[in-house]
Write an enzyme that holds these catalytic residues in place. Structure first.
Site, PDB file in Angstrom:
ATOM      1  N   LYS A   1       0.718  -1.113  -0.099  1.00  0.00           N
ATOM      2  CA  LYS A   1       0.058   0.167  -0.022  1.00  0.00           C
ATOM      3  C   LYS A   1       0.958   1.378   0.049  1.00  0.00           C
ATOM      4  O   LYS A   1       1.805   1.363   0.966  1.00  0.00           O
ATOM      5  CB  LYS A   1      -0.795   0.180   1.284  1.00  0.00           C
ATOM      6  CG  LYS A   1      -2.174   0.897   1.008  1.00  0.00           C
ATOM      7  CD  LYS A   1      -2.951   0.208   0.049  1.00  0.00           C
ATOM      8  CE  LYS A   1      -4.508   0.783   0.264  1.00  0.00           C
ATOM      9  NZ  LYS A   1      -5.528  -0.029  -0.234  1.00  0.00           N
TER      10      LYS A   1
ATOM     11  N   THR B   1      -4.146  -5.425   0.201  1.00  0.00           N
ATOM     12  CA  THR B   1      -3.641  -4.169   0.456  1.00  0.00           C
ATOM     13  C   THR B   1      -4.038  -3.055   1.518  1.00  0.00           C
ATOM     14  O   THR B   1      -3.560  -2.436   2.266  1.00  0.00           O
ATOM     15  CB  THR B   1      -3.314  -3.205  -0.921  1.00  0.00           C
ATOM     16  OG1 THR B   1      -4.389  -2.893  -1.292  1.00  0.00           O
ATOM     17  CG2 THR B   1      -2.318  -4.201  -1.525  1.00  0.00           C
TER      18      THR B   1
ATOM     19  N   HIS C   1      -8.121  18.415   5.083  1.00  0.00           N
ATOM     20  CA  HIS C   1      -8.834  17.708   6.012  1.00  0.00           C
ATOM     21  C   HIS C   1      -7.993  16.670   6.672  1.00  0.00           C
ATOM     22  O   HIS C   1      -7.298  15.882   6.066  1.00  0.00           O
ATOM     23  CB  HIS C   1     -10.020  16.921   5.402  1.00  0.00           C
ATOM     24  CG  HIS C   1     -11.075  18.229   4.936  1.00  0.00           C
ATOM     25  ND1 HIS C   1     -11.885  18.785   5.698  1.00  0.00           N
ATOM     26  CD2 HIS C   1     -11.340  18.212   3.609  1.00  0.00           C
ATOM     27  CE1 HIS C   1     -12.366  19.559   5.021  1.00  0.00           C
ATOM     28  NE2 HIS C   1     -12.418  19.226   3.650  1.00  0.00           N
TER      29      HIS C   1
END
EC number: 1.7.3.3
Length: 279
Positions: A10, A55, A244
């Protein structure tokens, strides 16, 4: 044909850790890539996924290690992720974990370090713009991409709600942005660089040291303070996209997350803009 090499995992796992030591917060903002090798060859050659971990599971491991190790520096953090992958999955032969840090520098006001407000290291690009005709000259100064955040003292509540509203109210969130700001001059200051620095520092101090009911609330008060601090400017324009940081739900792993571990995302983002003038 033979499978010469194989690895997967990942990438760009954005994880922000906020270590709360009383009023003083420490922030670590990482982008992590975790790659594994091992007994996964049949997923490539025989459509057999029986030994392969997802992943998404690798991402979860990164987030779990973040919650379990709030204060680890980057190198031991990468080691902890690698050891977690090796310890949990016997089919993993090696784990390569790379973490790039977004470096936030603690703000200080009056020589006193602020407990929970930060600016991005190597921050912002100052600029100037002059429009001249034969009759008049207009001068504008500003800063592009000036990033800052505070890890608490920000909220968003009492907003309009209807059938399309899904966002929950909060009175404690990370507030972060990469600001585009500019100001028009109505008179030439004694020193442009000093005046520009005063405008920016005034706005950042307002942001850092007062509670923010919204980005809109902060921007108006920042612009008002800048106009009061430097009489030679006529107006201040600010455009602030929300950067964010979303609290991660770790309950599935038996872990509480009391505003400590976040995933960073800036797409899509809220875009807040205003101009504050003397009129």
């Amino acid at each position: 044909m033979s499978l010469v090499s194989k690895t997967y995992g990942k990438g760009k796992v954005r994880v922000m850790r906020v270590h709360r030591d009383g009023e003083r917060h420490e922030v670590r903002d990482l982008s992590v890539q975790a790659m594994v090798t091992g007994d996964f060859g049949r997923a490539f050659t025989d459509a057999d996924n029986s030994t392969s971990l997802c992943t998404d599971t690798v991402k979860n491991i990164v987030n779990i290690v973040a919650r379990e190790n709030m204060t680890l520096q980057n190198e031991p953090f990468c080691k902890a992720v690698a050891e977690k992958l090796l310890g949990a999955y016997p089919q993993v032969e090696s784990a390569t974990v790379t973490a790039h840090e977004t470096k936030w520098v603690r703000l200080a006001f009056g020589g006193t370090p602020h407990p929970h407000s930060f600016v991005l290291d190597s921050n912002g690009r100052p600029y100037a713009k002059v429009v001249a005709t034969r009759d008049a000259v207009s001068t504008l100064s500003g800063v592009s991409g000036f990033s800052f955040l505070k890890s608490t003292q920000s909220g968003w509540s009492n907003f309009h709600k209807d059938g399309f509203t899904t966002l929950a109210e909060t009175d404690d969130r990370i507030a972060a942005t990469a600001m585009e700001a500019s100001w028009h001059w109505n008179a030439e200051p004694a020193d442009y660089e000093a005046a520009n620095a005063k405008i920016l520092s005034t706005m950042i101090e307002v942001f850092a040291t007062t509670y923010s009911y919204s980005v809109q609330d902060s921007l108006y008060r920042m612009g008002t303070a800048a106009l009061e601090a430097v009489p030679e400017i006529e107006d201040v324009s600010m455009a602030c996209p929300n950067k964010h940081y979303i609290p991660l739900n770790l309950k599935a792993f038996g872990l509480e997350n009391n505003n400590q571990v976040f995933v960073a995302t800036d797409e899509p983002h809220g875009q807040i803009e205003c101009t504050v003038g003397r009129g």
